[in-house]
Motif scaffolding. Structure first.
Motif, PDB file in Angstrom:
ATOM      1  N   UNK A   1     -17.573   8.511  21.109  1.00 28.63           N
ATOM      2  CA  UNK A   1     -18.969   8.131  20.847  1.00 28.63           C
ATOM      3  C   UNK A   1     -19.106   7.213  19.644  1.00 28.63           C
ATOM      4  N   UNK A   2     -18.066   7.085  18.860  1.00 25.57           N
ATOM      5  CA  UNK A   2     -18.088   6.230  17.676  1.00 25.57           C
ATOM      6  C   UNK A   2     -16.944   5.235  17.774  1.00 25.57           C
ATOM      7  N   UNK A   3     -17.286   3.925  17.764  1.00 28.57           N
ATOM      8  CA  UNK A   3     -16.302   2.846  17.904  1.00 28.57           C
ATOM      9  C   UNK A   3     -15.381   3.071  19.107  1.00 28.57           C
ATOM     10  N   UNK A   4     -15.955   3.237  20.281  1.00 26.33           N
ATOM     11  CA  UNK A   4     -15.103   3.455  21.463  1.00 26.33           C
ATOM     12  C   UNK A   4     -14.233   2.220  21.738  1.00 26.33           C
ATOM     13  N   UNK A   5     -12.977   2.466  22.008  1.00 27.95           N
ATOM     14  CA  UNK A   5     -12.054   1.361  22.307  1.00 27.95           C
ATOM     15  C   UNK A   5     -11.582   0.619  21.079  1.00 27.95           C
ATOM     16  N   UNK A   6     -11.973   1.013  19.934  1.00 27.45           N
ATOM     17  CA  UNK A   6     -11.586   0.351  18.689  1.00 27.45           C
ATOM     18  C   UNK A   6     -10.654   1.278  17.905  1.00 27.45           C
ATOM     19  N   UNK A   7      -9.602   0.702  17.365  1.00 28.09           N
ATOM     20  CA  UNK A   7      -8.674   1.467  16.532  1.00 28.09           C
ATOM     21  C   UNK A   7      -8.839   1.005  15.081  1.00 28.09           C
ATOM     22  N   UNK A   8      -9.160   1.958  14.239  1.00 31.54           N
ATOM     23  CA  UNK A   8      -9.264   1.650  12.810  1.00 31.54           C
ATOM     24  C   UNK A   8      -7.918   1.857  12.137  1.00 31.54           C
ATOM     25  N   UNK A   9      -7.617   0.971  11.205  1.00 35.75           N
ATOM     26  CA  UNK A   9      -6.428   1.135  10.379  1.00 35.75           C
ATOM     27  C   UNK A   9      -6.830   1.352   8.936  1.00 35.75           C
ATOM     28  N   UNK A  10      -5.839   1.441   8.060  1.00 38.66           N
ATOM     29  CA  UNK A  10      -6.156   1.663   6.654  1.00 38.66           C
ATOM     30  C   UNK A  10      -5.045   1.107   5.777  1.00 38.66           C
ATOM     31  N   UNK A  11      -5.459   0.678   4.581  1.00 39.16           N
ATOM     32  CA  UNK A  11      -4.558   0.325   3.490  1.00 39.16           C
ATOM     33  C   UNK A  11      -4.990   1.137   2.281  1.00 39.16           C
ATOM     34  N   UNK A  12      -4.170   2.080   1.868  1.00 42.41           N
ATOM     35  CA  UNK A  12      -4.535   2.966   0.758  1.00 42.41           C
ATOM     36  C   UNK A  12      -3.631   2.655  -0.432  1.00 42.41           C
ATOM     37  N   UNK A  13      -4.287   2.314  -1.554  1.00 52.78           N
ATOM     38  CA  UNK A  13      -3.553   1.929  -2.759  1.00 52.78           C
ATOM     39  C   UNK A  13      -3.826   2.902  -3.896  1.00 52.78           C
ATOM     40  N   UNK A  14      -2.892   2.922  -4.832  1.00 53.24           N
ATOM     41  CA  UNK A  14      -3.004   3.742  -6.041  1.00 53.24           C
ATOM     42  C   UNK A  14      -3.475   2.848  -7.185  1.00 53.24           C
ATOM     43  N   UNK A  15      -4.628   3.194  -7.787  1.00 57.93           N
ATOM     44  CA  UNK A  15      -5.167   2.377  -8.882  1.00 57.93           C
ATOM     45  C   UNK A  15      -4.686   2.833 -10.243  1.00 57.93           C
TER      46      UNK A  15
ATOM     47  N   UNK B   1       0.821  -1.215   0.000  1.00 61.03           N
ATOM     48  CA  UNK B   1       0.000   0.000   0.000  1.00 61.03           C
ATOM     49  C   UNK B   1       0.847   1.254   0.000  1.00 61.03           C
ATOM     50  N   UNK B   2       0.280   2.321  -0.575  1.00 61.28           N
ATOM     51  CA  UNK B   2       0.990   3.600  -0.563  1.00 61.28           C
ATOM     52  C   UNK B   2       0.952   4.251   0.798  1.00 61.28           C
ATOM     53  N   UNK B   3      -0.141   4.069   1.517  1.00 64.34           N
ATOM     54  CA  UNK B   3      -0.290   4.579   2.874  1.00 64.34           C
ATOM     55  C   UNK B   3      -0.881   3.449   3.708  1.00 64.34           C
ATOM     56  N   UNK B   4      -0.342   3.267   4.907  1.00 65.41           N
ATOM     57  CA  UNK B   4      -0.738   2.089   5.692  1.00 65.41           C
ATOM     58  C   UNK B   4      -0.721   2.418   7.177  1.00 65.41           C
ATOM     59  N   UNK B   5      -1.689   1.841   7.886  1.00 60.68           N
ATOM     60  CA  UNK B   5      -1.721   1.947   9.342  1.00 60.68           C
ATOM     61  C   UNK B   5      -2.443   0.726   9.870  1.00 60.68           C
ATOM     62  N   UNK B   6      -1.851   0.087  10.883  1.00 59.96           N
ATOM     63  CA  UNK B   6      -2.470  -1.086  11.496  1.00 59.96           C
ATOM     64  C   UNK B   6      -3.619  -0.656  12.398  1.00 59.96           C
ATOM     65  N   UNK B   7      -4.519  -1.590  12.623  1.00 60.34           N
ATOM     66  CA  UNK B   7      -5.640  -1.314  13.505  1.00 60.34           C
ATOM     67  C   UNK B   7      -6.422  -2.571  13.776  1.00 60.34           C
ATOM     68  N   UNK B   8      -7.403  -2.457  14.670  1.00 62.06           N
ATOM     69  CA  UNK B   8      -8.253  -3.607  14.966  1.00 62.06           C
ATOM     70  C   UNK B   8      -9.051  -4.011  13.718  1.00 62.06           C
TER      71      UNK B   8
END
Length: 858
Positions: free
Chosen positions: A103-117, A40-47
């Motif tokens: 108030x939104x997804x408390x206690x949860x960490x979102x991650x992301x995988x961003x790719x270039x198409x 991925x071009x941009x990446x972050x780990x998460x639950x």
């Protein structure tokens, strides 16, 4: 086809390398990825990791496949789209903001995988498969290759162009992984049978196309050009627009397509079509990349000034503000917004952070024209003096956050969907197991308002409410061009109230007057449109309305026939009452005829006075004074009855004029006939043994006049009883005016009256003719013969003249016949006698009258 071939290759590789039966149950590895995963071009780990697909580059590097070795990994190439990079980083920012919320997804960490198409279908499919399967190279399941039902990512944000999004939607739809696009507007993506897992935060082109068509119609443009991207976005969008435009009566001079990977000759051909066209308005349903190439080509040889109508893809792209030929362009764009904190997040970038991502590294080096340590060669090394806050490019421009806000809403929609699946009223379970279909079901139900005040919800087709701003490219005081919002469109408003203007539009060249673009100018009232053969309906000729027809509105298709009593004005745009024509009293012809009528009556009265004064004289007594006075009386009535033919016809005047005329003339002719018979009887009585005068004395004379007259009275009574004359508006003789005349009622009655008069006149003429050579110095039969000859000639001439005379002249001919025949009688019968009485008294003796030698003087 690209999608099918890619799927076929992927499944065959999966079968060869992963789905073969295991050699033994002891084999710990039965499936593996064929190639290295795309990082991925941009990446972050998460639950929970959300996928992101953005078209950060325009091209994909392609190499010839030799089929002798493994194909290389596809790579993006070309210049970087800094605006798309801002969209990708906006997703980063949104996820960071969500992670900081309680108030939104408390206690949860979102991650992301961003790719270039790379805005390319092969790369989009590869990235979609990667997000569905994950990046783990091995599947270590000793029983089978099947893993958990959960995908590598619960949902995907992207892509921007419609064509890659269609390919991604087909792929992810098989696995039920929800895809929330922020900028794929193709109306085809609303089809849930083909794309069951597709949603979007940008309105469908169905609404934009309809709004553009209504706007074009609103400004009176009926002759336009059209150019589109040769892609799903352009073809489907333009098809929707052309259908809506046709319904609005708009004609398209040309419709050209182009795609940026096509040969330059195709681009030049499209540009030449635009240059040669007569349409001054052009609708461009183009992707930003295609529009850029088209405008650069047009700049080489600028066409005449054009009014550009843009689709939302390029009309709000700041990169195009450098093209001055587009000044005054208008189009619909997604509403602008403000996202608090985004600008600070975008500018909070250091060289060390940029090195962690190949995309950020490329951005840094392109923006500052330097090389980060260990990243590239051949350029100066970045020395740390670079200031990202001093940059002015699409990445740092947050003044018009439009599409960026759609990314913001799409990311929040996925977060709310995940929240609905794994969270209850108090807490969220980060170890919860769920399927992508559960996330999709929740995503369809989301209904919330973002922190910056925008409402997010989806309809049954996965589309949001269509809300647009009407964008106008206006020239500022410093000569630069800027986006100005001049109106709004909201599809949720009642029909007819969706569109409203908020400020004036600046058209091409900075003018305030709406430019015109028509194939043919509007047809003014008084004409109708006739379509030119072989051309669209907007190309027409203006044909003047035919005689008796009008059109009272612009661009009338047909002319309307005026009411029979109305006639078009000179311009043929309104019907005016037809002038009513009749022989009126103030008409010159009427005045002349009236003068002759009164003169004739006065002459008859004067003759009667002369006869009365000399009633004892031989010439008066010899000419049957009683019948002479009755004849003069009837002649006076004949002269005066002509006056009843003048003036506006009415029921009484129509009945009066013909009956009075018929009766008075019969009385007159009866008197002449009586005088003629007296002459015959008088000379018959001079024969030896004749007693003719005994049978035709004064009583018989009176009785004969009365009998002849009563017959005419009877005819007139029958005529008036059965079918009397009546006033009639003759609309057939003249088209432009009404002839008000007396209709005969019964033609038989009219010709019976005339026929009876003619019969008596003919009888009188025959008798007088027989008596013309009787011996006497003053033989009255000669004068009667001549008078009857004039009378018959006048009325025989009257018949064809009466039938052929138009309008009021028909009445004038009848009056003339009455006066001419009356003057003929009075001149032929009475003028010679008056001449002798007044000027030749010596001849007014019995001796002279009984003389058989004609008087020379007479």
């Amino acid at each position: 086809m690209q999608l099918k071939s890619t799927l076929k290759m992927f499944l065959s590789m999966l079968w060869i390398n992963g789905l073969r039966p295991a050699a033994s149950k002891a084999d710990p590895v039965s499936c593996r990825l064929w190639s290295e995963p795309q990082m991925p071009g941009l990446y972050k780990k998460g639950d929970f990791v959300i996928g992101g697909i953005f078209a950060i580059h325009y091209y994909m590097r392609s190499e010839q496949n030799t089929y002798t070795r493994q194909p290389p990994q596809p790579q993006c190439s070309g210049s970087m789209d800094f605006r798309q990079l801002r969209f990708a980083r906006a997703m980063e920012f949104t996820i960071q903001e969500i992670n900081n919320r309680t108030d939104l997804l408390p206690g949860i960490t979102l991650g992301y995988q961003i790719h270039d198409s790379c805005a390319a279908v092969p790369m989009a499919i590869k990235v979609a498969l990667l997000l569905a399967n994950g990046m783990e190279p091995f599947f270590s399941d000793t029983e089978s290759c099947s893993k958990s039902a959960a995908a590598a990512v619960p949902a995907v944000v992207g892509d921007s162009p419609s064509t890659p999004s269609i390919s991604i939607a087909r792929m992810l739809g098989l696995f039920g992984i929800p895809q929330v696009s922020y900028y794929s507007t193709c109306a085809c993506l609303s089809d849930k049978r083909q794309y069951p897992a597709f949603l979007r935060t940008v309105p469908s082109d169905h609404h934009q196309a309809a709004a553009l068509a209504k706007m074009v119609k609103h400004f009176g443009w009926t002759w336009i050009g059209a150019v589109r991207s040769d892609s799903d976005y352009g073809n489907n969008g333009m098809a929707s627009f052309l259908k809506a435009a046709q319904e609005e009566g708009i004609c398209v001079e040309y419709s050209e397509s182009y795609y940026r990977t096509e040969p330059r000759s195709k681009l030049e051909r499209v540009a030449n079509v635009i240059r040669r066209s007569t349409a001054r308005v052009i609708v461009a349903f183009l992707h930003s990349g295609d529009m850029k190439f088209l405008l650069e080509e047009l700049e080489r040889q600028p066409p005449p000034p054009l009014q550009w109508i843009g689709s939302e893809t390029w009309i709000i792209d700041p990169e195009f503000l450098r093209f001055n030929m587009c000044a005054g362009a208008i189009g619909f764009g997604v509403p602008r917004s403000v996202i608090p904190g985004l600008r600070e997040f975008l500018l909070d970038l250091s060289p060390a952070q940029a090195l962690k991502s190949p995309l950020l590294t490329e951005f840094w080096e392109s923006s500052f024209s330097c090389s980060l340590k260990g990243s590239s060669e051949g350029a100066r090394e970045c020395d740390g003096s670079e200031d990202i806050r001093a940059l002015q490019n699409p990445y740092t421009d947050t003044s018009q956050l439009r599409v960026t806000n759609l990314v913001y809403k799409a990311t929040y929609a996925i977060a709310h969907a995940i929240h609905g699946v794994i969270c209850n009223d108090t807490q969220c379970d980060k170890s919860a197991k769920f399927t992508p279909w559960q996330i999709l079901d929740q995503a369809k139900k989301v209904n919330f308002t973002t922190k910056n005040g925008f409402w997010v919800t989806f309809d049954s087709n996965g589309d949001p409410v269509a809300v647009y701003e009407l964008i106008n490219w206006q020239i500022k005081k410093d000569g630069s061009i800027d986006f100005i919002t001049v109106g709004h469109y909201d599809s949720s408003k009642p029909r007819g109230q969706e569109f409203r203007m908020s400020r004036a539009i600046s058209w091409l060249g900075g003018k305030t007057e709406v430019p015109r673009s028509v194939c043919s100018e509007s047809c003014p009232p008084g004409t109708r449109k006739a379509v030119q053969k072989g051309k669209p309906v907007c190309c027409y000729d203006c044909i003047p309305c035919a005689e008796g027809e009008i059109s009272n509105k612009t661009d009338s298709l047909n002319c309307v026939q005026c009411h029979p009593e109305f006639w078009p004005n000179t311009q043929r745009d309104s019907c005016l009452p037809k002038p009513v024509e009749f022989l009126s009293w103030d008409d010159t012809l009427s005045i002349i005829l009236t003068v002759f009528s009164i003169t004739g009556a006065f002459t008859a009265v004067c003759v009667a006075a002369v006869f009365y004064k000399h009633r004892t004289s031989p010439i008066v007594r010899a000419n049957n004074s009683e019948l002479s006075f009755l004849l003069l009386f009837s002649l006076t009535l004949c002269f005066l009855c002509s006056l009843t033919f003048i003036g506006q016809p009415s029921e009484w005047s129509c009945m009066l004029r013909h009956t009075v005329f018929g009766i008075t003339f019969v009385l007159c002719i009866s008197c002449v006939l009586g005088k003629t018979m007296v002459v015959l009887m008088a000379f018959r009585a001079t024969l030896p043994g004749s007693n003719a005068m005994k049978w035709f004395g004064p009583p018989q004379q009176r009785l004969s006049v009365l009998a002849f007259t009563l017959i005419q009275v009877l005819i007139c009574v029958l005529w008036l009883t059965i079918s009397p004359p009546f006033p009639f508006k003759n609309l057939k003789h003249y088209k432009e005016k009404i002839i008000l005349e007396c209709e005969l009622g019964s033609a038989i009655g009219f010709w019976a009256v005339l026929g009876y008069i003619g019969f008596l006149a003919l009888l009188c003429f025959i008798l007088a003719f027989l008596a013309r050579k009787l011996p006497d110095n003053f033989n009255e039969a000669k004068f009667i013969t001549f008078s009857m000859l004039i009378f018959c000639a006048v009325w025989l001439t009257f018949i064809p003249a009466y039938v052929s005379s138009p309008g009021k002249f028909t009445v004038a001919v009848e009056i003339f016949a009455i006066l001419a025949s009356s003057f003929g009688l009075i001149i032929c019968i009475f003028v010679p006698k008056c001449f002798i009485i007044i000027f030749r008294p010596e001849q007014n003796t019995k001796k002279h009258l009984m003389s058989k030698v004609p008087s020379k003087a007479l």
